[in-house]
Design a protein around this motif. Structure first.
Motif, PDB file in Angstrom:
ATOM      1  N   ILE A 126       0.980  -0.918  -0.054  1.00 37.78           N
ATOM      2  CA  ILE A 126       0.035  -0.035  -0.195  1.00 37.78           C
ATOM      3  C   ILE A 126       0.941   1.258   0.045  1.00 37.78           C
ATOM      4  CG2 ILE A 126      -1.886   1.300   1.115  1.00 37.78           C
ATOM      5  CD1 ILE A 126      -2.831  -1.215  -0.154  1.00 37.78           C
ATOM      6  N   GLY A 127       2.203   1.347   0.556  1.00 34.73           N
ATOM      7  CA  GLY A 127       2.878   2.294   0.686  1.00 34.73           C
ATOM      8  C   GLY A 127       3.633   2.758  -0.726  1.00 34.73           C
ATOM      9  N   GLN A 128       3.531   1.645  -1.557  1.00 30.09           N
ATOM     10  CA  GLN A 128       4.118   1.793  -3.015  1.00 30.09           C
ATOM     11  C   GLN A 128       3.120   2.400  -3.658  1.00 30.09           C
ATOM     12  OE1 GLN A 128       5.406  -2.118  -4.581  1.00 30.09           O
ATOM     13  NE2 GLN A 128       7.110  -2.463  -3.136  1.00 30.09           N
ATOM     14  N   LEU A 129       1.845   1.993  -3.593  1.00 28.20           N
ATOM     15  CA  LEU A 129       0.551   2.443  -4.434  1.00 28.20           C
ATOM     16  C   LEU A 129       0.509   4.141  -3.933  1.00 28.20           C
ATOM     17  CD1 LEU A 129      -1.648  -0.459  -4.266  1.00 28.20           C
ATOM     18  CD2 LEU A 129      -0.598   0.310  -6.153  1.00 28.20           C
ATOM     19  N   GLY A 142      -6.459   0.859  -4.114  1.00 28.06           N
ATOM     20  CA  GLY A 142      -7.587  -0.289  -3.910  1.00 28.06           C
ATOM     21  C   GLY A 142      -6.597  -1.256  -3.632  1.00 28.06           C
ATOM     22  N   ILE A 143      -7.382  -2.213  -2.915  1.00 24.82           N
ATOM     23  CA  ILE A 143      -7.113  -3.509  -2.621  1.00 24.82           C
ATOM     24  C   ILE A 143      -8.000  -4.795  -2.729  1.00 24.82           C
ATOM     25  CG2 ILE A 143      -7.677  -3.414  -0.194  1.00 24.82           C
ATOM     26  CD1 ILE A 143      -5.089  -4.884   0.678  1.00 24.82           C
ATOM     27  N   ALA A 149      -8.069  -7.445   9.111  1.00 24.25           N
ATOM     28  CA  ALA A 149      -6.761  -7.141   9.682  1.00 24.25           C
ATOM     29  C   ALA A 149      -5.890  -6.471   8.429  1.00 24.25           C
ATOM     30  CB  ALA A 149      -6.055  -8.365  10.136  1.00 24.25           C
ATOM     31  N   GLN A 150      -5.877  -6.880   7.251  1.00 24.49           N
ATOM     32  CA  GLN A 150      -5.121  -6.381   6.330  1.00 24.49           C
ATOM     33  C   GLN A 150      -5.488  -5.003   5.885  1.00 24.49           C
ATOM     34  OE1 GLN A 150      -5.436  -9.609   3.745  1.00 24.49           O
ATOM     35  NE2 GLN A 150      -3.714 -10.554   4.324  1.00 24.49           N
ATOM     36  N   LEU A 151      -6.891  -4.731   6.091  1.00 21.29           N
ATOM     37  CA  LEU A 151      -7.498  -3.698   5.542  1.00 21.29           C
ATOM     38  C   LEU A 151      -7.088  -2.518   6.635  1.00 21.29           C
ATOM     39  CD1 LEU A 151     -11.304  -3.967   4.722  1.00 21.29           C
ATOM     40  CD2 LEU A 151      -9.382  -3.197   3.100  1.00 21.29           C
ATOM     41  N   ARG A 152      -7.001  -2.828   7.763  1.00 18.23           N
ATOM     42  CA  ARG A 152      -6.558  -1.878   8.807  1.00 18.23           C
ATOM     43  C   ARG A 152      -5.306  -1.536   8.675  1.00 18.23           C
ATOM     44  NH1 ARG A 152     -10.515  -1.029  12.545  1.00 18.23           N
ATOM     45  NH2 ARG A 152     -12.042  -2.653  12.725  1.00 18.23           N
ATOM     46  N   ARG A 153      -4.423  -2.504   8.412  1.00 19.95           N
ATOM     47  CA  ARG A 153      -3.053  -2.348   8.574  1.00 19.95           C
ATOM     48  C   ARG A 153      -2.688  -1.595   7.302  1.00 19.95           C
ATOM     49  NH1 ARG A 153      -1.059  -8.056   8.162  1.00 19.95           N
ATOM     50  NH2 ARG A 153       0.947  -7.096   7.409  1.00 19.95           N
ATOM     51  N   GLY A 154      -3.283  -1.752   5.934  1.00 23.55           N
ATOM     52  CA  GLY A 154      -2.851  -1.009   4.843  1.00 23.55           C
ATOM     53  C   GLY A 154      -3.384   0.325   4.898  1.00 23.55           C
ATOM     54  N   ASN A 155      -4.561   0.563   5.433  1.00 27.43           N
ATOM     55  CA  ASN A 155      -5.280   1.877   5.433  1.00 27.43           C
ATOM     56  C   ASN A 155      -4.622   2.985   6.346  1.00 27.43           C
ATOM     57  OD1 ASN A 155      -7.676   3.423   4.410  1.00 27.43           O
ATOM     58  ND2 ASN A 155      -7.844   3.654   6.899  1.00 27.43           N
ATOM     59  N   ALA A 156      -3.820   2.152   7.412  1.00 27.56           N
ATOM     60  CA  ALA A 156      -3.077   3.098   8.258  1.00 27.56           C
ATOM     61  C   ALA A 156      -1.703   3.548   7.722  1.00 27.56           C
ATOM     62  CB  ALA A 156      -2.516   2.115   9.603  1.00 27.56           C
ATOM     63  N   VAL A 157      -1.206   3.047   6.612  1.00 23.75           N
ATOM     64  CA  VAL A 157      -0.204   3.586   5.666  1.00 23.75           C
ATOM     65  C   VAL A 157      -0.608   4.399   4.867  1.00 23.75           C
ATOM     66  CG1 VAL A 157       1.626   2.820   4.063  1.00 23.75           C
ATOM     67  CG2 VAL A 157       1.247   1.408   6.139  1.00 23.75           C
ATOM     68  N   TYR A 158      -1.801   4.264   4.212  1.00 26.25           N
ATOM     69  CA  TYR A 158      -2.298   5.255   3.157  1.00 26.25           C
ATOM     70  C   TYR A 158      -3.579   5.158   3.034  1.00 26.25           C
ATOM     71  CZ  TYR A 158      -2.487   8.375  -0.701  1.00 26.25           C
ATOM     72  OH  TYR A 158      -2.373   9.486  -1.798  1.00 26.25           O
ATOM     73  N   PRO A 159      -4.699   5.943   2.820  1.00 27.13           N
ATOM     74  CA  PRO A 159      -5.964   5.662   2.711  1.00 27.13           C
ATOM     75  C   PRO A 159      -6.518   5.092   1.494  1.00 27.13           C
ATOM     76  CG  PRO A 159      -5.366   8.231   3.213  1.00 27.13           C
ATOM     77  CD  PRO A 159      -4.078   7.501   2.960  1.00 27.13           C
ATOM     78  N   ILE A 160      -6.934   4.144   1.787  1.00 28.35           N
ATOM     79  CA  ILE A 160      -7.493   3.061   0.717  1.00 28.35           C
ATOM     80  C   ILE A 160      -9.037   3.310   0.233  1.00 28.35           C
ATOM     81  CG2 ILE A 160      -8.238   0.644   0.207  1.00 28.35           C
ATOM     82  CD1 ILE A 160      -6.128  -0.181   2.353  1.00 28.35           C
ATOM     83  N   ARG A 183     -16.595  -0.252   6.059  1.00 24.69           N
ATOM     84  CA  ARG A 183     -17.488   0.857   6.412  1.00 24.69           C
ATOM     85  C   ARG A 183     -16.917   1.707   7.555  1.00 24.69           C
ATOM     86  NH1 ARG A 183     -22.861  -2.677   5.007  1.00 24.69           N
ATOM     87  NH2 ARG A 183     -23.191  -1.705   2.906  1.00 24.69           N
ATOM     88  N   GLU A 184     -16.460   0.813   8.554  1.00 26.28           N
ATOM     89  CA  GLU A 184     -15.851   1.960   9.701  1.00 26.28           C
ATOM     90  C   GLU A 184     -14.678   2.790   9.118  1.00 26.28           C
ATOM     91  OE1 GLU A 184     -12.880   0.631  13.319  1.00 26.28           O
ATOM     92  OE2 GLU A 184     -14.137  -0.842  12.665  1.00 26.28           O
ATOM     93  N   LEU A 185     -13.769   2.188   8.372  1.00 22.86           N
ATOM     94  CA  LEU A 185     -12.800   2.847   7.768  1.00 22.86           C
ATOM     95  C   LEU A 185     -12.953   3.790   6.577  1.00 22.86           C
ATOM     96  CD1 LEU A 185     -10.032  -0.012   7.930  1.00 22.86           C
ATOM     97  CD2 LEU A 185     -10.239   1.822   9.511  1.00 22.86           C
ATOM     98  N   GLY A 186     -14.309   3.892   6.230  1.00 27.96           N
ATOM     99  CA  GLY A 186     -14.752   4.643   5.050  1.00 27.96           C
ATOM    100  C   GLY A 186     -14.174   4.206   3.706  1.00 27.96           C
ATOM    101  N   ILE A 187     -14.096   2.982   3.708  1.00 25.07           N
ATOM    102  CA  ILE A 187     -13.298   2.377   2.300  1.00 25.07           C
ATOM    103  C   ILE A 187     -14.718   1.795   1.520  1.00 25.07           C
ATOM    104  CG2 ILE A 187     -12.140   0.468   1.462  1.00 25.07           C
ATOM    105  CD1 ILE A 187     -10.445   0.408   4.065  1.00 25.07           C
ATOM    106  N   GLY A 188     -14.786   2.173   0.186  1.00 23.25           N
ATOM    107  CA  GLY A 188     -15.865   1.883  -0.495  1.00 23.25           C
ATOM    108  C   GLY A 188     -15.521   0.475  -0.794  1.00 23.25           C
TER     109      GLY A 188
END
Length: 319
Positions: A126-129, A142-143, A149-160, A183-188
């Protein structure tokens, strides 16, 4: 128009996988006509990937949409994979450069990590993206098929911006944890295979080269068992004077998600797009929900090798 974080897209999107021989022989010129007809109908959200036909699909999209780019949201995907024996895994910058060339574009609106690589931390991917957004190569990150768990970890680096996962009446695994986390993280949420790879619309493989032939859900015993549930879709469709595909798409849309369906045929494209006019009432939605409880579909959704690449799902039913 639905909103994927900051991207405005049409209420239904069109996926391109079936245009690259995945479900049997395809015709490039007919596929181009289908893609261009989708633009004429009002579809603005188009989904492709490097993996579809080893780049063929992106090249096809480039040919079809290059002169119709205005107002469209084009998404593609990459996997780290192996560049070749003894070579390092592909990074996002290398992958997007190849995708841009095949698409004939200078910018891709939404670029997904197609599958989380077990050898590459999701934070690194996600950092590369995210750096590609900063460089102007892509518009959003996107992912696909990530765990909560992967959503949380990735979104903490860059908004997904978007999670793309399989979701339909017969594939509801994400409802337990993944969809609430998005939905909690605001990810479509982009729902691929909303028609159960055609099954929910009454289709089964007829071509020997159709990849569905190796999917457990398309084995004879699974089709026989799952067809009993499909009768409910058909009954609803008959009652409302619509198609089973329209019912299935409207059910996904009622969940406030963005379905992307695939088709090689303009007639199917036009019929599916008409699902936008179908609003299912609460009683009908409950009827469909009750017919397809999560985890009760017979057969796994992928063959074993592919199943290992997606988040763990409830054990498939076997009767």
């Amino acid at each position: 128009m639905p909103l994927l974080r900051h991207l405005h897209v049409s209420p239904l999107g069109l996926g391109g996988m079936s245009l690259s021989g995945i479900y049997g022989k395809s015709d490039d010129e007919a596929s181009i006509r289908t893609l261009q007809r989708a633009v004429d109908l009002g579809i603005t959200f188009f989904d492709t990937a490097t993996a579809y036909g080893s780049g063929h699909n992106e090249t096809l999209f480039g040919r079809a949409l290059r002169d119709r780019r205005s107002g469209l949201v084009i998404a593609s995907k990459f996997t780290h994979g192996q560049a070749g024996e003894g070579k390092p895994k592909v990074d996002a910058k290398e992958a997007v450069a190849a995708s841009l060339t095949r698409l004939g574009l200078e910018h891709i609106d939404l670029y997904y990590l197609h599958r989380v690589d077990p050898d590459v931390p999701v934070e690194e991917s996600i950092g590369q993206l995210g750096r590609l957004v900063d460089e102007g190569k892509i518009g959003a990150v996107g992912i696909s098929e990530a765990s909560a768990a992967q959503l949380r970890r990735g979104n903490a680096v860059y908004p997904i911006t978007a999670l793309q996962s399989e979701f339909s009446l017969w594939t509801r695994d994400v409802e337990a944890e993944i969809l609430p986390t998005a939905r909690e993280l605001g990810i479509g949420f982009v729902a691929y295979a909303p028609l159960g790879r055609g099954f929910l619309a009454g289709a089964t493989p007829i071509d020997a080269e159709d990849r569905r032939n190796i999917h457990p859900r398309f084995k004879a015993e699974a089709i026989a068992a799952n067809s009993r549930r499909r009768l409910v879709i058909e009954a609803v469709a008959q009652r409302l004077g619509v198609t089973g595909a329209q019912v299935s798409l409207a059910w996904v849309q009622a969940k406030q998600l963005v379905p992307i369906f695939g088709t090689r045929h303009i007639a199917h494209l036009e019929a599916n797009w008409a699902a936008n006019a179908l609003v299912l009432d609460d009683a009908t939605l409950a009827e469909l929900d009750d017919a397809f409880p999560p985890g009760t579909t017979v057969g796994d959704r992928y063959p074993p090798e592919q199943l290992r690449q997606v988040p763990a799902a409830p054990v498939a039913a076997h009767g």
